[in-house]
Structures are given as structure tokens and as C-alpha cells.
Design an enzyme around this catalytic site. Structure first.
Site, PDB file in Angstrom:
ATOM      1  N   GLN A 597       0.817  -1.204   0.000  1.00 39.70           N
ATOM      2  CA  GLN A 597       0.000   0.000   0.000  1.00 39.70           C
ATOM      3  C   GLN A 597       0.858   1.265   0.000  1.00 39.70           C
ATOM      4  OE1 GLN A 597      -2.986  -0.064   3.135  1.00 39.70           O
ATOM      5  NE2 GLN A 597      -3.123  -2.297   3.012  1.00 39.70           N
ATOM      6  N   CYS A 598       2.010   1.198   0.619  1.00 38.42           N
ATOM      7  CA  CYS A 598       2.891   2.367   0.698  1.00 38.42           C
ATOM      8  C   CYS A 598       3.847   2.390  -0.497  1.00 38.42           C
ATOM      9  CB  CYS A 598       3.706   2.344   1.996  1.00 38.42           C
ATOM     10  SG  CYS A 598       2.684   2.383   3.488  1.00 38.42           S
ATOM     11  N   THR A 599       4.385   3.583  -0.754  1.00 37.37           N
ATOM     12  CA  THR A 599       5.391   3.719  -1.805  1.00 37.37           C
ATOM     13  C   THR A 599       6.745   3.321  -1.224  1.00 37.37           C
ATOM     14  OG1 THR A 599       4.137   5.551  -2.746  1.00 37.37           O
ATOM     15  CG2 THR A 599       6.420   5.285  -3.480  1.00 37.37           C
ATOM     16  N   VAL A 600       7.096   2.063  -1.396  1.00 37.05           N
ATOM     17  CA  VAL A 600       8.349   1.552  -0.841  1.00 37.05           C
ATOM     18  C   VAL A 600       9.403   1.569  -1.943  1.00 37.05           C
ATOM     19  CG1 VAL A 600       9.491  -0.392   0.277  1.00 37.05           C
ATOM     20  CG2 VAL A 600       7.089   0.118   0.795  1.00 37.05           C
TER      21      VAL A 600
END
Length: 734
Positions: A597-600
Site C-alpha cells: 500500500q505504501c510507496t516503498v
């Protein structure tokens, strides 16, 4: 002063200089916009007036209009004009050096002698009789440190030296030297001379006093008439000095002129001074001096010695002034931002169009990791690169770790999210304060940050979500979503360049469609964990414009009846972000783990991709074909890079940090693209918001419309029959 029985050497009060702040601002602008590294001398104009106060001398003053106007200022900046009684013109020359070292190593004696020679030649040619202001020529050398707004300068007022020097035998107030009748008549004559538009700024003149005490002011060229009539006469000049015992500096060259042109052993002179705009014969001086013509002065080729460098607190040193503290901080920020760009035009990039950069309206969709970086780099671009080609990542990071402004001023950010605690470390426009109390909206917080960084930026934040395919809209929210669609459409229409910087694939679909429809410059930047994509979208399918004019980046393309996959020159159109996909965009956030879900991404990836996205936009704006420019590759004979000062203009740039590598690719438009193909754009044109709502609620609708559904069915039904029988004789060892 009482009469000197034995006489003494005539001593003069040196000219003093004063430079208005506007002069330095004008010189800075001239240096950046026109002169560049050119150190050629510049003709300037100084101004002075007769002394008007018994306690203070008048200075030779430089104003903004002392310098030549730039072409863009011809109508807006006032120019110096004759006839102003408070501004007697004095011609001068300016030598502005490129470095402080050059300033200090100038051959000052040589420069002084060169200006003194001009005065000498004007005397012998007769020019000084026609235009007496040339007797007061001056010289200015300077160095402008435009980073610190510090100016080093030194004035010289060349004076030809009499050898032997003049001997003063009398100097007293004019009211004591003249009779009452003569003084009254001379006051009237001087006031008339000073009030006349044609003579008010003529600094050297003759005073003719008849036997009946009537005084007349005459031009220098009329001196023979004064001689013939047997009248008493004085050599008059506007004296900037207030001292009661010393005449001002202009008398030095006036005596040299008299000595060279006429055979006088005794000279009477009038040091004309004023009080409240009228002749003051109590402050004015009349003097009498003995002069002898130095040997060789009648010979034009004989050049007398000269002096004249202005003293600074009694020492022969230059002066220094700093304007940084006196300037408005916002103005300082603007000039600092423009500095490097204007320096580029000196040598590295003369064709850089600053107007198009500052006028281009940029819309950034997404104010997250990429959005923050792109916003800053539109104002502060990460690498000061002379772009001859798109270098490898490792080369760029090694050789150009500097910051420099590109000068974009009009930026709009759109985002619906709020600043979370995890954002400030990755998203450069936010701080901890933006996270408190539930967090500020990213769009507004980012704009506040941009204004703190650069007060002159015209930034706007729009808090709005982008409607997306695969995210069905409940019937009660349809009107709100459609209003967002219309708002987004209006924003895209009102901007020149659109950056797609959102987190998800589906959030880029609607902007891509609207940009293709409006034929807008569109840049996409997308990140993986250690890889990135930066690309420019091709022209929309409704366009037939062959030649692109950067001055008209906001003009919509001409619409045609027959859509095509080719541009007006028959070349295949460049594709958009979705052209290589075989499925429609769907909800990519459902059933995802936290890391999905996060911009990793690796921390260095966003600055690299963002910088390249901004550089790509600058390249498009400077390309003669703009959005219609074909994809170019390094080392390609057909790239045209030798013709473009910014180098090649690729279609896609894909990079990998794990390999520290980068490559440029090209992808042509697809007739089955769900965002930019002729079918989709045509359907949007026909049905408008109804079409968008159907695409949002039914993602497979786009696949059906574009033929992707049939394509996938055909691919599924295609079977390969393998022949498992193989003759040993057919085996080949490799």
C-alpha cells in the site's frame, strides 16, 4: 580670500562621486541579460549641478538612466534628457570586469591616460567649444558580485596637469570682486542662463561685462567677440564645490583648455554657485590666476600628464558597497533564482528561453514523494547539467550534485491526502508540524512550503481525489464525482504541462485521457522499489499540427474527422502510459499488504526520476516541434541532437538503481489503448461525463470498447501443437 601678493599654487577640490542604488540594479540586469562575459567598455552618463549649499558640495551622480537601456526596457525605463538644470551631463566610460581579480589587476594608469587623451583631443579638435561637457569626462571601473550583491568600484576624473602649475593671485567672493551694479546684472544674466532649456546644463561659459556694468553670458565659441569689444570678461563654470578657498575640479581642465586654445597669461574665472536655485554671488567665487603655456602644448601630439583617481577616506583604494541588506527578501529570492539561468545564456546555452519557462503553467497530480520532488525541481532542479545526452545515473550523481533553479513560477498541486507521520522523511515539502492534529492536506501544506522556499512562486493547492476506473461510485455520490471530473478537466485545460505523479496506475487513467483529448504536454513518472520510468506522452489523436510553437503551448490541437495513429508527418504517434497494457486499469489497492500500500522505494530514486521528468519538460519546451517531436536516441544519426542545444529528446527513460543503469526506449501509440486511442477519445467526445462514469463503474467496458477483450480471447484460444517425436539425426550439439 584676500589678494595673494606673492601668489600660491592653485589648488582644486576633487570631484566626489555618488552612485544611486538604481544604477547597480540596472547594471546587474544589463550584465545578466545583455553583456554576459563581454568586458567591452560601456558609455555612461554622469550628472552634477552647481553647489547649492554653503556646507555641502555637489557630487557627480550616477543614476539608473546613466546606463544604456536594454531592448526590453526601451519603453518602460526613463532615459536621460537635456535641459534639466539640476543634471548637467558628463560623458563617462565604464569598465565592468568579470572577476574581482581582473578588477584589481586593471592597468589603472593606462585607463586614466586613455580618457585624458580623449579630453586632449577634444580640446584640439574644437569639440570642447561646441560641447564643453567633454572637459569633465570621467572613468569608472567596477566588478559586480551578483551572488552576494556586492559591488566594487573606483572613479577617476582625469585632469590634465599644467607644468608649471597655475599660480593663484586672488580668490574672493564674487560679490566683493564686482561692483554692486555688475553683481546685480550678473545675477540676472546667470539666472536667465540657468532657466533656459537650451543652456541650463551647459557647464562652461563666458561672462561679458560691459563698461556700463551690464553682464552677458556667452558660449565658449563666442570668445572672439568678447575680445574685440574690449569688455571685461570671466571664464565661468558650474562649481560643485562649496569650499570658500578652493575652486572645484572642473576648473583644472578648463584652464588646460584656455591654455591650449588661447594665449592668456592671466585668467579670471567665476566659480558659479547657487542658493535655492538662484545665483548666489556671495557663495560664488571670482579668482585670478597666472598660467604659462607649457612647452609643446601647441603640438597636438604632445600629451600632458594626468591625475584624477578618486580617494577613499584619503587613500587610493577602491570602494565597496553591499545592497543585500537594503533589498526586499522576496526580490533577492527572485534575482537569485534567475541568476544561474541567465548565466547559462552567457556561454553554455544562449538559446535558453526564460520567458517560456516562467510562463508555463504546471499541474502536478499527486503531492506525495514524486509530487514534492517535482515541485521543488521545477523551481530548483537537482542537477546543473549541460544536457548533451541523458547520462547514466552514476555519472550524474558523481559529477553534478549541485542545485539550480529552472525558473518555473506557476505550479498547481492536486492531492486529496493528508500529511502522515511517515511522510516528512520521504516527502521533502513537509515537516513534523504538518502532521499534527490529524495532518494538513498535502496540497495546501505543499503550497505553503513552496512559498516559504521561494516567495515569488505562484502556487495553488487543490484538495481533490481523482476518479478512477475500478473504484465504483455509489449512486448518491455520482454528482460529486462528476463534479470532480469536470474540475479536473478545467484544470488540465487551463495548464500547459501536466505531471502524472500519483501512486496508483488507475489514478493516471482519467488525466491521461483528458490530456490526450486536449493535446497537452504530459509527463509521467513512476517508481518501483529500485527502478523508475519517466516518459512523455505523445500528441493526442485529434492533432494534425506539424510545427509546434512553444509560444502557444496552451493552444488546443485542431480536430479532424478521421482519427489516425500517425502525426501530420506520417510518423507513428508516441504512446502514453497505458499504450503497452493489454488490460484496463482496475483497483490496485484492494487486498494489499502494508508494504504494497505504501510507496516503498530506495530513497534516492524519487529525486532522480523527478529531476529527469523536469528536464524532459524543459527539453520539450525548447524543441521546435514540442509535443510532436519524435523520439530521439543518443549516438543516433537521426536523433537531431546536434541541432538542439539541450541534446536529445527521448520518449521513455527507464532506470535501475540496482544496476546503476539507464536506457532510453520508444513506445508507439496503440489502437487498443484504453486511455489515448482514437476510439476512446472519440467516445469521450461524444458522451462526455456519461462515458467517464461508465468507465469508472465498469472497468471491463474499456476492454470491450478498445477490442482488448477479443484480443485476449483470441490469445487464449490459440494452441501450439508440439511434435514430441525427434529423430536423433536432427539433434545438434551446441
Amino acid at each position: 580670500m584676500a589678494e595673494h601678493e606673492n601668489g600660491s599654487v592653485l589648488q582644486f577640490a576633487q570631484f566626489q562621486s555618488a552612485v544611486d542604488e538604481g544604477f547597480w540594479h540596472r547594471l546587474s540586469s544589463l550584465k545578466l541579460n545583455k553583456l554576459g562575459i563581454d568586458e567591452s567598455p560601456i558609455s555612461i552618463i554622469g550628472f552634477y549641478a552647481p553647489c547649492a549649499n554653503s556646507q555641502v558640495s555637489n557630487y557627480l551622480t550616477l543614476l539608473a538612466e546613466s546606463l544604456p537601456a536594454e531592448p526590453s526596457e526601451q519603453s518602460s525605463v526613463p532615459s536621460a534628457s537635456h535641459g534639466n538644470r539640476n543634471r548637467c551631463f558628463v560623458p563617462g566610460i565604464l569598465y565592468n570586469t568579470n572577476t574581482l581579480e581582473s578588477f584589481h589587476t586593471l592597468d589603472k594608469q593606462k585607463l586614466l591616460k586613455a580618457e585624458a587623451k580623449k579630453i586632449w583631443e577634444d580640446i584640439h579638435s574644437g569639440k570642447a567649444e561646441e560641447d564643453s561637457s567633454v572637459l569633465s569626462r570621467f572613468l569608472l571601473i567596477s566588478f559586480a558580485d551578483l551572488k552576494k550583491w556586492v559591488f566594487h568600484y573606483w572613479f577617476a576624473f582625469p585632469a590634465l596637469m599644467l607644468d608649471p602649475p597655475a599660480t593663484l593671485i586672488d580668490l574672493r567672493p564674487a560679490s566683493q570682486w564686482l561692483s554692486l551694479e555688475e553683481a546685480e546684472s550678473l545675477s540676472v544674466a546667470c539666472n536667465e542662463w540657468r532657466n533656459s532649456h537650451s543652456t541650463s546644463d551647459v557647464p562652461f561659459f563666458l561672462v561679458d561685462i560691459a563698461s556700463n556694468s551690464h553682464a552677458t553670458i556667452r558660449h565658449l565659441k563666442e570668445w572672439e567677440a568678447c575680445q574685440r569689444n574690449g569688455h571685461k570678461f570671466l571664464f565661468g563654470f558650474y562649481d560643485p564645490c562649496h569650499l570658500p578657498n578652493n575652486p572645484g575640479w572642473p576648473l583644472r581642465n578648463f584652464l588646460a583648455f584656455i591654455c591650449s586654445r588661447w594665449d592668456f597669461e592671466k585668467v579670471r574665472f567665476l566659480c558659479y554657485r547657487e542658493n535655492r536655485g538662484f545665483a548666489d554671488l556671495g557663495l560664488s567665487l571670482v579668482g585670478e590666476a597666472l598660467i604659462s603655456v607649457p612647452q609643446g602644448w601647441k603640438d597636438h601630439q604632445h600629451m600632458p600628464n594626468a591625475v584624477g583617481w578618486e580617494l577613499n577616506r584619503g587613500k587610493k583604494i577602491s570602494r565597496r558597497i553591499s545592497l543585500a541588506k537594503s533589498m526586499d527578501p522576496a526580490r533577492l529570492a527572485i534575482t537569485a533564482a534567475d541568476l544561474n539561468l541567465k548565466l547559462m545564456r552567457w556561454r553554455a546555452l544562449p538559446s535558453l528561453n526564460l520567458n517560456i519557462l516562467s510562463a508555463t503553467k504546471c499541474l502536478l497530480l499527486g503531492a506525495g514523494t514524486l509530487g514534492c520532488q517535482v515541485a521543488r525541481m521545477l523551481m530548483v532542479s537537482v542537477w546543473e547539467v549541460k544536457i548533451q545526452k541523458f547520462y547514466s545515473i552514476s555519472w550524474m550523481m558523481k559529477n553534478y550534485p549541485y542545485f539550480q533553479a529552472w525558473g518555473f513560477r506557476k505550479i498547481t498541486l492536486l492531492d486529496s491526502g493528508k500529511v502522515a507521520m511517515s511522510n516528512p522523511l520521504r516527502q521533502s515539502l513537509y515537516t513534523l508540524d504538518d502532521c499534527l492534529n490529524g495532518g494538513k492536506f498535502k496540497a495546501t501544506a505543499a503550497v505553503e512550503s513552496l512559498r516559504r522556499i521561494f516567495p515569488a512562486v505562484e502556487a495553488e493547492g487543490i484538495v481533490m481525489a481523482i476518479p478512477m476506473p475500478g473504484h465504483p461510485v455509489p449512486s448518491q455520490e455520482e454528482n460529486s464525482v462528476l463534479e470532480d471530473c469536470r474540475h479536473l478537466c478545467d484544470l488540465i485545460d487551463s495548464h500547459d504541462a501536466i505531471f502524472l505523479l500519483t501512486d496508483t496506475r488507475e489514478s493516471r487513467w482519467l488525466p491521461t485521457l483528458l490530456c490526450a483529448n486536449a493535446n497537452k504536454l504530459t509527463i509521467t513518472a513512476a517508481l518501483g522499489f529500485d527502478s523508475f520510468l519517466v516518459m512523455r506522452h505523445g500528441a493526442g489523436p485529434l492533432s494534425t499540427i506539424h510545427e509546434y510553437k512553444v509560444e502557444a503551448v496552451n493552444a488546443l490541437s485542431a480536430e479532424v474527422e478521421n482519427f489516425s495513429l500517425t502525426d501530420g508527418d506520417g510518423r507513428h504517434r508516441l504512446g502514453c502510459y497505458f499504450c503497452n497494457d493489454v488490460v484496463a486499469p482496475v483497483d490496485s489497492t484492494a487486498n494489499r499488504t502494508l508494504d504494497q500500500q505504501c510507496t516503498v522505494t530506495r530513497p534516492g530514486l524519487a529525486p532522480i526520476a523527478s529531476a529527469l521528468a523536469v528536464e524532459l519538460l524543459v527539453g520539450i519546451l525548447h524543441h521546435p516541434h514540442g509535443i510532436f517531436a519524435k523520439a530521439e536516441f543518443a549516438n543516433s544519426t537521426d536523433s537531431g541532437s546536434t541541432e538542439q542545444p539541450l541534446g536529445i529528446l527521448p520518449h521513455q527513460i527507464r532506470g535501475s538503481l540496482s544496476q546503476f543503469s539507464q536506457m532510453t526506449l520508444v513506445g508507439h501509440s496503440s489502437n487498443s489503448c484504453t486511455a489515448c486511442c482514437c476510439t476512446v477519445v472519440s467516445e469521450y467526445r461524444k458522451r462526455g461525463m456519461e462515458f467517464i462514469l461508465q468507465a469508472i463503474n465498469h472497468p471491463t467496458y474499456l476492454e470491450d470498447l478498445t477490442g482488448l477483450t477479443e484480443l485476449m480471447k483470441s490469445a487464449s484460444s490459440f494452441n501450439l501443437d508440439w511434435d514430441n517425436e525427434m529423430d536423433n539425426d536432427d539433434c545438434i550439439e551446441i
